[in-house]
Design a protein around this motif. Structure first.
Motif, mmCIF file in Angstrom:
data_model
loop_
_atom_site.group_PDB
_atom_site.id
_atom_site.type_symbol
_atom_site.label_atom_id
_atom_site.label_comp_id
_atom_site.label_asym_id
_atom_site.label_seq_id
_atom_site.Cartn_x
_atom_site.Cartn_y
_atom_site.Cartn_z
ATOM 1 N N ASP A 6 37.278 35.514 38.175
ATOM 2 C CA ASP A 6 37.988 35.054 37.164
ATOM 3 C C ASP A 6 38.250 35.976 36.144
ATOM 4 O OD1 ASP A 6 38.294 33.697 34.537
ATOM 5 O OD2 ASP A 6 38.292 31.782 35.793
ATOM 6 N N THR A 57 30.408 29.744 43.892
ATOM 7 C CA THR A 57 29.878 30.497 42.583
ATOM 8 C C THR A 57 28.827 31.670 43.297
ATOM 9 O OG1 THR A 57 27.695 29.295 42.201
ATOM 10 C CG2 THR A 57 29.830 28.851 40.928
ATOM 11 N N ALA A 79 39.403 35.703 33.172
ATOM 12 C CA ALA A 79 39.006 35.482 31.536
ATOM 13 C C ALA A 79 37.431 35.407 31.691
ATOM 14 C CB ALA A 79 39.501 33.866 31.567
ATOM 15 N N THR A 80 36.551 34.983 32.592
ATOM 16 C CA THR A 80 35.422 34.797 32.575
ATOM 17 C C THR A 80 34.589 35.967 33.203
ATOM 18 O OG1 THR A 80 35.003 33.301 34.131
ATOM 19 C CG2 THR A 80 35.397 32.351 32.317
ATOM 20 N N TYR A 112 33.365 35.816 36.236
ATOM 21 C CA TYR A 112 32.876 34.942 37.294
ATOM 22 C C TYR A 112 33.303 35.430 38.700
ATOM 23 C CZ TYR A 112 30.765 31.956 33.529
ATOM 24 O OH TYR A 112 30.011 31.580 32.556
#
Length: 276
Positions: A33, A3, A35-36, A38
């Protein structure tokens, strides 16, 4: 994959800085990502991060960092560039340190105004001496500029004399002359009796029939103290100075400049009639 927080921790930077590098295109995440949103990074990206940080810490702008990275330099080419930049910064630091020392000395000089007795000044004749020498150009007569020039010259001078088996027969002498474009030619000289090697200049320093002299004890960055004492004596006694002072090294302690002892010798003429 890491991350952004974990990658920042391992790379010893902030997540905010990684987002900034991403926005500039310097270090894109390996995966984002959809969707997020991130960001995720790979271990292979530490190599690029290390280069970014090293170049930035050496004073390159982030735009310059990007251009250097885009040039895809090899590790050896990059190391060479970093060593060069490191040497430049070390030189800048040395000059800044010397200027800070000069400022501190000037402040002490201001504090001593009105309390600088001239009793230690001696008027005498200086005999001619034959010397071997090296010279170079300093951008100015400022002590912060003179020091980095004169010190290596003396090192090279003694090294070459030693290799040639020539022994000095007196104290080292530094003297100065005006050069082009307001620069100063700095001479590092030492008296010799034998013929010096061909890679050294040889000359005779002329006699000074009248020289105002003073012994300066301490760091040469505080030479202004003694030089202004000389100036005060010259003015008070109706003389006129001629040229720059010679600096004769009487004692030299490589570990502690506070133990240095020099004699300053400046040619004078007169006494002359003071203007009314």
């Amino acid at each position: 994959m890491f991350t952004i927080g974990d990658f920042a921790a391992f790379g010893q930077v902030s997540a905010r800085m990684l987002r900034h590098y991403d926005a500039l295109g310097l270090l894109r995440p390996a995966v984002v990502d959809e969707a997020t949103g991130y960001r995720f990074y790979s271990a292979d990206q530490f190599s690029r991060l290390n280069r970014i940080i090293a170049l930035k810490d050496l004073g390159f702008s982030l735009q310059q960092v990007g251009e250097i990275l885009d040039a895809k330099l090899s590790a050896e080419e990059l190391r060479g560039m970093l060593r060069l930049r490191q040497a430049q910064l070390e030189d800048e630091l040395a000059r800044s340190t010397a200027r800070l020392t000069s400022v501190e000395a000037r402040l002490r000089l201001i504090e001593r105004e009105g309390h600088m007795p001239t009793d230690d000044v001696v008027l005498k004749r200086i005999a001619p001496i034959r010397v071997a020498e090296l010279s170079a150009i300093s951008p100015s007569y400022d002590g912060a500029d003179i020091g980095p020039v004169i010190q290596p010259l003396f090192g090279q001078l003694f090294e070459r004399l030693g290799m040639a088996g020539v022994q000095p027969c007196g104290s080292p002498v530094a003297y100065y002359e005006d050069a082009e474009n307001d620069t100063i030619r700095v001479h590092a000289a030492v008296p010799v009796e034998a013929v010096p090697p061909a890679d050294l200049d040889q000359r005779e320093l002329p006699e000074l029939t009248q020289a105002a002299t003073i012994v300066h004890q301490g760091d040469m960055m505080e030479a202004d103290r003694s030089m202004q004492t000389l100036a005060r004596w010259i003015e008070d006694n109706g003389y006129r100075s001629q040229g720059y002072a010679r600096e004769v090294t009487l004692e030299f302690d490589p570990d502690n400049p506070a133990n240095w002892v020099h004699e300053f010798q400046i040619a004078v003429r007169g006494p002359v009639t003071k203007p009314s």
